[in-house]
Write an enzyme that holds these catalytic residues in place. Structure first.
Site, PDB file in Angstrom:
ATOM      1  N   THR A   1      72.373  10.817  98.147  1.00 32.35           N
ATOM      2  CA  THR A   1      72.354  12.035  97.337  1.00 32.35           C
ATOM      3  C   THR A   1      71.860  11.770  95.917  1.00 32.35           C
ATOM      4  O   THR A   1      71.653  12.701  95.149  1.00 32.35           O
ATOM      5  CB  THR A   1      73.757  12.671  97.290  1.00 32.35           C
ATOM      6  OG1 THR A   1      74.711  11.645  97.008  1.00 32.35           O
ATOM      7  CG2 THR A   1      74.105  13.302  98.626  1.00 32.35           C
TER       8      THR A   1
ATOM      9  N   HIS B   1      76.709   4.256  92.473  1.00 35.78           N
ATOM     10  CA  HIS B   1      77.512   4.014  91.276  1.00 35.78           C
ATOM     11  C   HIS B   1      78.688   3.131  91.675  1.00 35.78           C
ATOM     12  O   HIS B   1      78.845   2.791  92.859  1.00 35.78           O
ATOM     13  CB  HIS B   1      77.963   5.326  90.619  1.00 35.78           C
ATOM     14  CG  HIS B   1      78.658   6.280  91.538  1.00 35.78           C
ATOM     15  ND1 HIS B   1      79.941   6.081  92.003  1.00 35.78           N
ATOM     16  CD2 HIS B   1      78.243   7.450  92.089  1.00 35.78           C
ATOM     17  CE1 HIS B   1      80.306   7.072  92.788  1.00 35.78           C
ATOM     18  NE2 HIS B   1      79.286   7.926  92.877  1.00 35.78           N
TER      19      HIS B   1
ATOM     20  N   HIS C   1      80.890   3.396  94.763  1.00 38.08           N
ATOM     21  CA  HIS C   1      80.436   2.927  96.081  1.00 38.08           C
ATOM     22  C   HIS C   1      80.727   1.436  96.295  1.00 38.08           C
ATOM     23  O   HIS C   1      80.595   0.935  97.410  1.00 38.08           O
ATOM     24  CB  HIS C   1      78.916   3.109  96.228  1.00 38.08           C
ATOM     25  CG  HIS C   1      78.456   4.535  96.197  1.00 38.08           C
ATOM     26  ND1 HIS C   1      77.791   5.084  95.121  1.00 38.08           N
ATOM     27  CD2 HIS C   1      78.571   5.525  97.113  1.00 38.08           C
ATOM     28  CE1 HIS C   1      77.509   6.351  95.386  1.00 38.08           C
ATOM     29  NE2 HIS C   1      77.959   6.643  96.584  1.00 38.08           N
TER      30      HIS C   1
ATOM     31  N   LYS D   1      85.733  16.878  99.030  1.00 35.51           N
ATOM     32  CA  LYS D   1      84.919  17.757  98.178  1.00 35.51           C
ATOM     33  C   LYS D   1      85.511  19.168  98.191  1.00 35.51           C
ATOM     34  O   LYS D   1      86.033  19.615  99.197  1.00 35.51           O
ATOM     35  CB  LYS D   1      83.474  17.833  98.697  1.00 35.51           C
ATOM     36  CG  LYS D   1      82.796  16.483  98.901  1.00 35.51           C
ATOM     37  CD  LYS D   1      82.501  15.810  97.573  1.00 35.51           C
ATOM     38  CE  LYS D   1      81.655  14.554  97.761  1.00 35.51           C
ATOM     39  NZ  LYS D   1      82.243  13.565  98.646  1.00 35.51           N
TER      40      LYS D   1
ATOM     41  N   ARG E   1      77.709  20.640  98.913  1.00 35.41           N
ATOM     42  CA  ARG E   1      76.656  19.953  98.168  1.00 35.41           C
ATOM     43  C   ARG E   1      75.341  20.711  98.234  1.00 35.41           C
ATOM     44  O   ARG E   1      75.078  21.465  99.167  1.00 35.41           O
ATOM     45  CB  ARG E   1      76.390  18.575  98.782  1.00 35.41           C
ATOM     46  CG  ARG E   1      77.444  17.535  98.498  1.00 35.41           C
ATOM     47  CD  ARG E   1      77.059  16.274  99.237  1.00 35.41           C
ATOM     48  NE  ARG E   1      77.992  15.201  98.996  1.00 35.41           N
ATOM     49  CZ  ARG E   1      77.982  14.070  99.669  1.00 35.41           C
ATOM     50  NH1 ARG E   1      77.082  13.871 100.610  1.00 35.41           N
ATOM     51  NH2 ARG E   1      78.842  13.117  99.403  1.00 35.41           N
TER      52      ARG E   1
ATOM     53  N   GLN F   1      78.314  12.384 112.080  1.00 38.42           N
ATOM     54  CA  GLN F   1      78.746  11.028 111.750  1.00 38.42           C
ATOM     55  C   GLN F   1      79.259  10.319 112.993  1.00 38.42           C
ATOM     56  O   GLN F   1      79.019   9.125 113.190  1.00 38.42           O
ATOM     57  CB  GLN F   1      79.822  11.061 110.657  1.00 38.42           C
ATOM     58  CG  GLN F   1      80.203   9.664 110.162  1.00 38.42           C
ATOM     59  CD  GLN F   1      81.074   9.709 108.919  1.00 38.42           C
ATOM     60  OE1 GLN F   1      80.980  10.611 108.106  1.00 38.42           O
ATOM     61  NE2 GLN F   1      81.925   8.706 108.760  1.00 38.42           N
TER      62      GLN F   1
ATOM     63  N   ASP G   1      89.071   8.250 102.578  1.00 38.84           N
ATOM     64  CA  ASP G   1      88.833   9.685 102.737  1.00 38.84           C
ATOM     65  C   ASP G   1      87.942   9.972 103.946  1.00 38.84           C
ATOM     66  O   ASP G   1      87.779  11.123 104.345  1.00 38.84           O
ATOM     67  CB  ASP G   1      88.212  10.283 101.466  1.00 38.84           C
ATOM     68  CG  ASP G   1      86.893   9.624 101.088  1.00 38.84           C
ATOM     69  OD1 ASP G   1      86.626   8.489 101.534  1.00 38.84           O
ATOM     70  OD2 ASP G   1      86.120  10.247 100.328  1.00 38.84           O
TER      71      ASP G   1
ATOM     72  N   LYS H   1      90.691   8.696  88.360  1.00 32.68           N
ATOM     73  CA  LYS H   1      89.622   8.255  89.254  1.00 32.68           C
ATOM     74  C   LYS H   1      88.891   7.054  88.670  1.00 32.68           C
ATOM     75  O   LYS H   1      88.525   7.039  87.491  1.00 32.68           O
ATOM     76  CB  LYS H   1      88.644   9.409  89.478  1.00 32.68           C
ATOM     77  CG  LYS H   1      87.690   9.184  90.626  1.00 32.68           C
ATOM     78  CD  LYS H   1      86.927  10.448  90.960  1.00 32.68           C
ATOM     79  CE  LYS H   1      86.002  10.215  92.136  1.00 32.68           C
ATOM     80  NZ  LYS H   1      85.237  11.389  92.490  1.00 32.68           N
TER      81      LYS H   1
ATOM     82  N   LYS I   1      84.723   6.644  86.561  1.00 31.34           N
ATOM     83  CA  LYS I   1      84.254   7.764  85.753  1.00 31.34           C
ATOM     84  C   LYS I   1      84.593   7.502  84.287  1.00 31.34           C
ATOM     85  O   LYS I   1      85.673   7.030  83.971  1.00 31.34           O
ATOM     86  CB  LYS I   1      84.942   9.058  86.191  1.00 31.34           C
ATOM     87  CG  LYS I   1      84.443   9.591  87.517  1.00 31.34           C
ATOM     88  CD  LYS I   1      83.311  10.542  87.301  1.00 31.34           C
ATOM     89  CE  LYS I   1      82.996  11.302  88.588  1.00 31.34           C
ATOM     90  NZ  LYS I   1      81.920  12.252  88.404  1.00 31.34           N
ATOM     91  N   THR I   2      83.658   7.832  83.401  1.00 33.62           N
ATOM     92  CA  THR I   2      83.919   7.773  81.970  1.00 33.62           C
ATOM     93  C   THR I   2      83.627   9.151  81.395  1.00 33.62           C
ATOM     94  O   THR I   2      83.205  10.056  82.109  1.00 33.62           O
ATOM     95  CB  THR I   2      83.022   6.731  81.282  1.00 33.62           C
ATOM     96  OG1 THR I   2      81.652   7.174  81.378  1.00 33.62           O
ATOM     97  CG2 THR I   2      83.152   5.363  81.936  1.00 33.62           C
TER      98      THR I   2
END
Length: 432
Positions: A39, A44, A47, A81, A85, A177, A198, A235, A238-239
């Site tokens: 995506t 990041h 992953h 989610k 998306r 999947q 998840d 989380k 993330k920043t």
């Protein structure tokens, strides 16, 4: 051969595993896959836990497959989610896939001699000619709607926790999947799927589809890693400015290094097990050394070094360390000039900014640094005192004469000047 399950356990990387998986891993070389949807054109650090699972799998003698979801990426997975998306076009997905492959090659050995060389596959290759009728006959008849509805990822979207409900497109995701697993089982003898916790619902749909299609004797297993969080429960990865990406054009190696360097002591002890390949004895010794003197930040420094070198390079790590020393250590104009523009701006992110015009160049420093557009000092008298006390620098070089002109020779990267008042007050001046 190392025991893969034991390796994951001591590293804190095992959440759920199906009965029989450990016995299979000890009995034979197992092919296992992990999927990621393309995506974006970069992974990041969210992953990274999954990618590190594949890395440990290969180091334990098994065969890793990374599946890039060119087909499923066109749909979007409802797991975790709250809304659907955006759908991506084929050209964008292909570009993203190639970028991801280059990144994953730093973690897995695709050139290994022997049967456990890493492979990358794209589910678009086997889904693109798969008609809806074929799908309904081959997959749909084996899995009931009741089974699909019972999944947590579906229930959360249907029970009002999501704003937009659940589209049929996303509802079918777990079947797609699941079919990936069946296809890899039949074509690659792939008996295990790895993923984040998840994904457990989607992954067990895959094992169920394999057994209902091929019979109960088919050996298919799922294994998940926990979703990584910070010590405060927030989380991971993330920043305030968003994700920490593996792509240097999205997150510079300096910022990447700084992220790991600034994690808490508790997080550093957890992350060094998950995100490095250091052996247990080495990590235990580092933890012990860190506890003796936490102020030296032994764990954070080693963690930042290992991950930065693995994701970027030794040269990028060295540059990040050098850049980190600019704010606090003794550095020179040459050190500043070595930094690329984005790293330079990252180092001085948050310092006060001024902009002056190019026609002001050539004026004495005291005129420029006390001007209305560049008030580094409130007055000429104050600047004079600080110059006399040795407290003023331009580009890390002490100013001994307040009337020394600031010229184009002082420009870093052709447009920046770094002024310093005292030890800690920096000012970034952009010349336009």
């Amino acid at each position: 051969m190392k025991n893969f399950i034991e390796e994951l356990k001591w590293r804190g990387m095992l959440a759920q595993v199906m009965p029989g998986a450990e016995e299979l891993l000890q009995k034979e070389m197992v092919t296992a896959y992990l999927g990621t949807d393309p995506t974006a054109d970069s992974l990041h650090i969210g992953h990274l836990c999954g990618i590190m699972m594949l890395r440990h799998l290969q180091r334990c003698g098994h065969k890793p497959i990374i599946l890039v979801g060119g087909a499923t990426g066109m749909i979007g997975d409802p797991s975790g989610k709250s809304q659907e998306r955006n759908l991506l076009d084929t050209e964008t997905l292909y570009h993203n896939q190639e970028c991801i492959k280059a990144q994953v090659a730093k973690f897995l050995d695709f050139e290994a001699e022997g049967p456990n060389a890493a492979e990358m596959v794209n589910n678009y290759d086997w889904m693109k000619d798969f008609t809806f009728l074929d799908f309904a006959r081959t997959v749909g008849k084996h899995i009931t709607v009741n089974y699909m509805m019972a999944k947590d990822s579906v229930q959360q979207r249907l029970n009002g926790t999501a704003r937009d409900g659940l589209s049929f497109t996303e509802f079918t995701y777990q079947l797609l999947q699941g079919y990936d697993f069946l296809h890899l089982y039949q074509t690659k003898n792939c008996k295990m799927q790895l993923g984040g916790n998840d994904q457990w619902g989607n992954m067990t749909t895959g094992t169920e589809l394999i057994r209902r299609t091929l019979g109960n004797e088919a050996e298919a297993y799922a294994l998940t890693c926990p979703l990584i969080t910070k010590a405060d429960g927030k989380k991971f990865g993330k920043t305030e400015s968003g994700n920490i990406w593996l792509d240097r054009n999205r997150t510079t190696p300096y910022k990447f290094y700084q992220f790991w360097l600034n994690v808490s002591d508790d997080d550093a002890e957890k992350y060094i097990k998950i995100f490095t390949s250091l052996e247990k004895e080495t990590i235990d010794a580092l933890v012990e050394e860190h506890k003796q003197d936490p102020g030296r930040r032994i764990l954070q420094k080693r963690l930042a070094q290992e991950v930065t070198v693995m994701v970027h390079s030794q040269e990028d790590y060295d540059m990040a360390v050098e850049a980190s020393g600019i704010l606090f250590g003794k550095s020179t104009k040459e050190n500043l000039a070595k930094l690329d523009e984005q790293t330079f701006l990252d180092v001085f992110e948050g310092v006060e900014n001024f902009t002056i015009s190019a026609d002001q160049l050539g004026q004495p420093a005291v005129e420029i640094l006390t001007s209305d557009t560049c008030k580094v000092f409130p007055s000429k008298g104050e600047m004079r005192k600080m110059v006399q006390g040795g407290g003023v620098s331009i580009n890390k070089e002490k100013v001994t004469d307040q009337n020394r002109p600031i010229t184009s020779d002082d420009l870093i990267g052709g447009k920046y000047i770094l002024a310093q008042r005292g030890k800690k007050n920096y000012y970034l001046i952009t010349v336009k």
